[in-house]
Enzyme design. Sequence first.
Site, PDB file in Angstrom:
ATOM      1  N   ASP A   1       0.710  -1.111  -0.044  1.00 24.31           N
ATOM      2  CA  ASP A   1      -0.049   0.071  -0.075  1.00 24.31           C
ATOM      3  C   ASP A   1       0.987   1.365   0.061  1.00 24.31           C
ATOM      4  O   ASP A   1       0.481   2.259  -0.659  1.00 24.31           O
ATOM      5  CB  ASP A   1      -0.927  -0.019   1.302  1.00 24.31           C
ATOM      6  N   GLY A   2       2.091   1.258   0.664  1.00 25.99           N
ATOM      7  CA  GLY A   2       3.042   2.297   0.909  1.00 25.99           C
ATOM      8  C   GLY A   2       3.400   2.818  -0.612  1.00 25.99           C
ATOM      9  O   GLY A   2       3.578   3.932  -0.916  1.00 25.99           O
TER      10      GLY A   2
ATOM     11  N   ASN B   1      -4.635   8.544   1.846  1.00 23.72           N
ATOM     12  CA  ASN B   1      -5.219   7.957   3.079  1.00 23.72           C
ATOM     13  C   ASN B   1      -5.539   8.941   4.131  1.00 23.72           C
ATOM     14  O   ASN B   1      -6.846   9.131   4.483  1.00 23.72           O
ATOM     15  CB  ASN B   1      -3.929   7.074   3.868  1.00 23.72           C
TER      16      ASN B   1
ATOM     17  N   ASP C   1      -4.384  12.418  22.127  1.00 20.03           N
ATOM     18  CA  ASP C   1      -3.134  12.237  21.271  1.00 20.03           C
ATOM     19  C   ASP C   1      -3.326  13.084  20.058  1.00 20.03           C
ATOM     20  O   ASP C   1      -2.132  13.433  19.365  1.00 20.03           O
ATOM     21  CB  ASP C   1      -2.806  10.978  21.317  1.00 20.03           C
TER      22      ASP C   1
HETATM   23  N1  LIG Z   1      -1.237   2.856  14.181  1.00 17.36           N
HETATM   24  C1  LIG Z   1      -1.437   2.596  12.829  1.00 17.36           C
HETATM   25  O1  LIG Z   1      -2.257   1.821  12.468  1.00 17.36           O
HETATM   26  C2  LIG Z   1      -0.591   3.324  11.988  1.00 17.36           C
HETATM   27  C3  LIG Z   1       0.438   4.354  12.405  1.00 17.36           C
HETATM   28  C4  LIG Z   1       1.181   4.875  11.518  1.00 17.36           C
HETATM   29  C5  LIG Z   1       0.707   5.131  10.214  1.00 17.36           C
HETATM   30  N2  LIG Z   1      -0.355   4.219   9.663  1.00 17.36           N
HETATM   31  C6  LIG Z   1      -0.601   4.004   8.283  1.00 17.36           C
HETATM   32  O2  LIG Z   1       0.443   4.006   7.596  1.00 17.36           O
HETATM   33  C7  LIG Z   1       0.049   4.565   6.423  1.00 17.36           C
HETATM   34  C8  LIG Z   1       1.406   4.826   5.592  1.00 17.36           C
HETATM   35  O3  LIG Z   1       1.699   3.439   4.895  1.00 17.36           O
HETATM   36  P1  LIG Z   1       3.284   3.038   4.484  1.00 17.36           P
HETATM   37  O4  LIG Z   1       3.008   1.783   3.793  1.00 17.36           O
HETATM   38  O5  LIG Z   1       3.837   4.115   3.781  1.00 17.36           O
HETATM   39  O6  LIG Z   1       3.735   2.848   5.955  1.00 17.36           O
HETATM   40  P2  LIG Z   1       4.372   1.471   6.772  1.00 17.36           P
HETATM   41  O7  LIG Z   1       5.448   1.037   5.905  1.00 17.36           O
HETATM   42  O8  LIG Z   1       4.771   1.909   7.972  1.00 17.36           O
HETATM   43  O9  LIG Z   1       3.100   0.599   6.594  1.00 17.36           O
HETATM   44  C9  LIG Z   1       1.946   0.814   7.252  1.00 17.36           C
HETATM   45  C10 LIG Z   1       0.906  -0.244   7.293  1.00 17.36           C
HETATM   46  O10 LIG Z   1      -0.518   0.098   6.860  1.00 17.36           O
HETATM   47  C11 LIG Z   1      -0.970  -0.367   5.920  1.00 17.36           C
HETATM   48  N3  LIG Z   1      -1.693   0.737   5.091  1.00 17.36           N
HETATM   49  C12 LIG Z   1      -1.399   1.423   4.249  1.00 17.36           C
HETATM   50  N4  LIG Z   1      -2.443   2.054   3.783  1.00 17.36           N
HETATM   51  C13 LIG Z   1      -3.388   1.331   4.034  1.00 17.36           C
HETATM   52  C14 LIG Z   1      -5.044   1.270   3.578  1.00 17.36           C
HETATM   53  N5  LIG Z   1      -5.302   2.265   2.993  1.00 17.36           N
HETATM   54  N6  LIG Z   1      -5.849   0.497   4.016  1.00 17.36           N
HETATM   55  C15 LIG Z   1      -5.190  -0.775   5.080  1.00 17.36           C
HETATM   56  N7  LIG Z   1      -3.803  -0.567   5.374  1.00 17.36           N
HETATM   57  C16 LIG Z   1      -3.067   0.387   4.957  1.00 17.36           C
HETATM   58  C17 LIG Z   1       0.321  -0.711   5.120  1.00 17.36           C
HETATM   59  O11 LIG Z   1      -0.200  -1.947   4.135  1.00 17.36           O
HETATM   60  C18 LIG Z   1       1.183  -1.157   6.272  1.00 17.36           C
HETATM   61  O12 LIG Z   1       1.040  -2.328   6.497  1.00 17.36           O
HETATM   62  C19 LIG Z   1      -0.512   5.883   6.980  1.00 17.36           C
HETATM   63  O13 LIG Z   1      -1.091   6.708   5.812  1.00 17.36           O
HETATM   64  C20 LIG Z   1      -1.216   5.495   8.141  1.00 17.36           C
HETATM   65  O14 LIG Z   1      -2.534   5.095   7.702  1.00 17.36           O
HETATM   66  C21 LIG Z   1      -0.839   3.361  10.461  1.00 17.36           C
HETATM   67  N1  LIG Z   2       8.959   4.357  -5.046  1.00 16.15           N
HETATM   68  C1  LIG Z   2       9.326   4.482  -3.728  1.00 16.15           C
HETATM   69  N2  LIG Z   2      10.212   5.487  -3.331  1.00 16.15           N
HETATM   70  C2  LIG Z   2      10.379   5.500  -2.089  1.00 16.15           C
HETATM   71  N3  LIG Z   2       9.745   5.354  -1.219  1.00 16.15           N
HETATM   72  C3  LIG Z   2       8.728   4.304  -1.374  1.00 16.15           C
HETATM   73  C4  LIG Z   2       8.489   3.852  -2.708  1.00 16.15           C
HETATM   74  N4  LIG Z   2       7.536   2.882  -2.759  1.00 16.15           N
HETATM   75  C5  LIG Z   2       7.383   2.823  -1.615  1.00 16.15           C
HETATM   76  N5  LIG Z   2       8.162   3.591  -0.751  1.00 16.15           N
HETATM   77  C6  LIG Z   2       8.110   3.634   0.841  1.00 16.15           C
HETATM   78  O1  LIG Z   2       8.293   2.086   1.219  1.00 16.15           O
HETATM   79  C7  LIG Z   2       7.615   1.867   2.305  1.00 16.15           C
HETATM   80  C8  LIG Z   2       7.076   0.537   2.106  1.00 16.15           C
HETATM   81  O2  LIG Z   2       6.606   0.498   0.937  1.00 16.15           O
HETATM   82  P1  LIG Z   2       5.026  -0.718   0.820  1.00 16.15           P
HETATM   83  O3  LIG Z   2       4.368  -0.359   2.019  1.00 16.15           O
HETATM   84  O4  LIG Z   2       4.733  -0.730  -0.378  1.00 16.15           O
HETATM   85  O5  LIG Z   2       5.845  -1.957   1.323  1.00 16.15           O
HETATM   86  P2  LIG Z   2       5.585  -2.982   2.702  1.00 16.15           P
HETATM   87  O6  LIG Z   2       6.032  -2.194   3.674  1.00 16.15           O
HETATM   88  O7  LIG Z   2       6.519  -4.259   2.045  1.00 16.15           O
HETATM   89  O8  LIG Z   2       4.202  -3.438   2.414  1.00 16.15           O
HETATM   90  P3  LIG Z   2       3.297  -3.771   3.533  1.00 16.15           P
HETATM   91  O9  LIG Z   2       2.930  -2.571   4.427  1.00 16.15           O
HETATM   92  O10 LIG Z   2       2.132  -4.301   2.766  1.00 16.15           O
HETATM   93  O11 LIG Z   2       3.964  -4.923   4.082  1.00 16.15           O
HETATM   94  C9  LIG Z   2       6.497   2.718   2.395  1.00 16.15           C
HETATM   95  O12 LIG Z   2       6.750   3.770   3.777  1.00 16.15           O
HETATM   96  C10 LIG Z   2       6.399   3.717   1.009  1.00 16.15           C
HETATM   97  O13 LIG Z   2       6.441   5.051   1.538  1.00 16.15           O
END
Ligand SMILES: NC(=O)c1ccc[n+]([C@@H]2O[C@H](COP(=O)([O-])OP(=O)(O)OC[C@H]3O[C@@H](n4cnc5c(N)ncnc54)[C@H](O)[C@@H]3O)[C@@H](O)[C@H]2O)c1
Ligand SMILES: Nc1ncnc2c1ncn2[C@@H]1O[C@H](COP(=O)(O)OP(=O)(O)OP(=O)(O)O)[C@@H](O)[C@H]1O
Length: 524
Positions: A288-289, A367, A397
């Site tokens: 999703d990131g 998001n 918070d």
């Molecule tokens: N306590 C928490 O649940 C918490 C805390 C901080 C951030 N987040 C979420 O992480 C997002 C950033 O994601 P990232 O991947 O860059 O960071 P990250 O790598 O820390 O991943 C956060 C997790 O949130 C999940 N996630 C992201 N968007 C989602 C969605 N729309 N629906 C369901 N799950 C989702 C990702 O799959 C990942 O497992 C933020 O937008 C925020 O929503 C969650």
């Molecule tokens: N092209 C990109 N350049 C820089 N950062 C990126 C890029 N794609 C993803 N990221 C960052 O890398 C992090 C992890 O990406 P992503 O959530 O896609 O993978 P993941 O953590 O393995 O997935 P999941 O959360 O489902 O396990 C996220 O914080 C996202 O913002």
Amino acid sequence: MNSSDGASHSSSRPENGFIDSASVVNSEKAILELLQQTPVRDNDEHLIEFSEALRTVAKALRRAAEGKASAQAEAAEWKRKYELERAQNQDFQQQDKTSGGKDDDDVHCESTQNLDDQDDLCNEANEQPHGFCAEHGICSHEVLFDGENDSASRAIQKRMMRKASFKLSWRCKGKRSDQHKHDIVSFEKGNITTAGRTSKQIALKWESPPQTVLIMTKPNSNSVRVLCGEIVRWLKDHKNLNIYVEPRVRSELLTDSSSFEFVQTWKDESEILDLHKKVDLVVTLGGDGTVLWAASMFKGPVPPVVPFSLGSLGFMTPFYSERYKEHLDSILKGPISITLRHRLQCHVVRDSARDEYETEEPILVLNEVTIDRGISSYLTNLECYCDNSFVTLVQGDGLILSTTSGSTAYSLAAGGSMVHPQVPGILFTPICPHSLSFRPLILPEHVTIRVQVPFNSRSHAWVSFDGKDRKQLGAGDALICSMAPWPVPTACQVDSTSDFLRSIHDGLHWNLRKTQSFDGPREL
Ligand SMILES: NC(=O)c1ccc[n+]([C@@H]2O[C@H](COP(=O)([O-])OP(=O)(O)OC[C@H]3O[C@@H](n4cnc5c(N)ncnc54)[C@H](O)[C@@H]3O)[C@@H](O)[C@H]2O)c1
Ligand SMILES: Nc1ncnc2c1ncn2[C@@H]1O[C@H](COP(=O)(O)OP(=O)(O)OP(=O)(O)O)[C@@H](O)[C@H]1O
């Protein structure tokens, strides 16, 4: 007695069950003729009595006939009005179908052109002579009257006016947000009914074949790097497409093989701003990131995104990476079922700014935007307003303002509802509020929310956008947030609803419980 007239008239009974008024008049004539043919002598009491009775019957028949004729005339007039009104309504429905059908069924890939088209449709609808008011409103009374001015129709209008007429009007900020207003409600004789919804399944059909694909990948993953190379080569060799990747990815590809020389990239920020004009499709390889990252590259219109799952959760990544050929094949052919994911447009407004929008560039989030206490150990105080009405003071918070796509992310963890991503709305979810009654809210899509750090706040607050780009908010600073005009269209594997349900079942194991066994106590 000459029975030829009377007998034949009294036996003629029309199909609707009413006695024909002409036959009643003729019966009266027959009675009077009979009386004239039969001279009555003064001393013939029975005959005098009988002729009096006949006259009374004749009079009664005449009155009945007159009453019946006027009732029939009135009924005919009502019928005529009804048919006229029905024909007009059918006309409107037909016109609605012609303009509304285009909106719903054909989503053009160039969003600027799409908006222009919709504006035109909107203007056409406003030019309708009947039914619609000039200022995007619907008047109940306009359908009832057809513009006739004769006294009979005025009398009928008086009766129809018993129901108060009214007008529904949409107060829109800009003309472009008016596009769907005619879809939502219809009306008949002043009764409001729901006619259609905008949140239908949306299909994207290519009007010309896609030519350029941008591939975005999660960094630091070997499996993603290998897959990226494979997909680039397949798209070039089998589909003859232009390929764009990020500068980092191009260097990685060239390190692996010099044959990737054809892959294009950009040098600076200004080229990124123009990417949406060149790119037909965005492919993401990650979780999703990576989808959030790809969306953040587009500060305006976003091309359709095809998210392949290479992460652990994957709420927004329904495509299987191991079946990329099959998926990409069908997407490049189209039509594609898509989810239009709404984004929030956020402005940070510093207390020192003279004008609200003069300071910082707007930031778009897919998001959520989060205002929290950051590293501070004090309780956050945040004053919240919705369209200038005071909502509440958040003491806890922090606060999450989330899209419906983000409802399954941080907002969910803070106790917010899960909402289908195609529902337009803004989730207002507190983080650890120090109050027993602070339930999360869902606000309509058209509101503007202002979150302000009070001047007397003991500490700063911190704002972050999709979990990134943290900024400090001092006393007097505010965040202003509203729905952005550029959604992120993500391709669906099946359709918007199936994909959403699959992600909450598979990703969160939503409402998973062992099924109760059949045997045991029963209520009879
Ligand atoms: N306590 C928490 O649940 C918490 C805390 C901080 C951030 N987040 C979420 O992480 C997002 C950033 O994601 P990232 O991947 O860059 O960071 P990250 O790598 O820390 O991943 C956060 C997790 O949130 C999940 N996630 C992201 N968007 C989602 C969605 N729309 N629906 C369901 N799950 C989702 C990702 O799959 C990942 O497992 C933020 O937008 C925020 O929503 C969650
Ligand atoms: N092209 C990109 N350049 C820089 N950062 C990126 C890029 N794609 C993803 N990221 C960052 O890398 C992090 C992890 O990406 P992503 O959530 O896609 O993978 P993941 O953590 O393995 O997935 P999941 O959360 O489902 O396990 C996220 O914080 C996202 O913002």
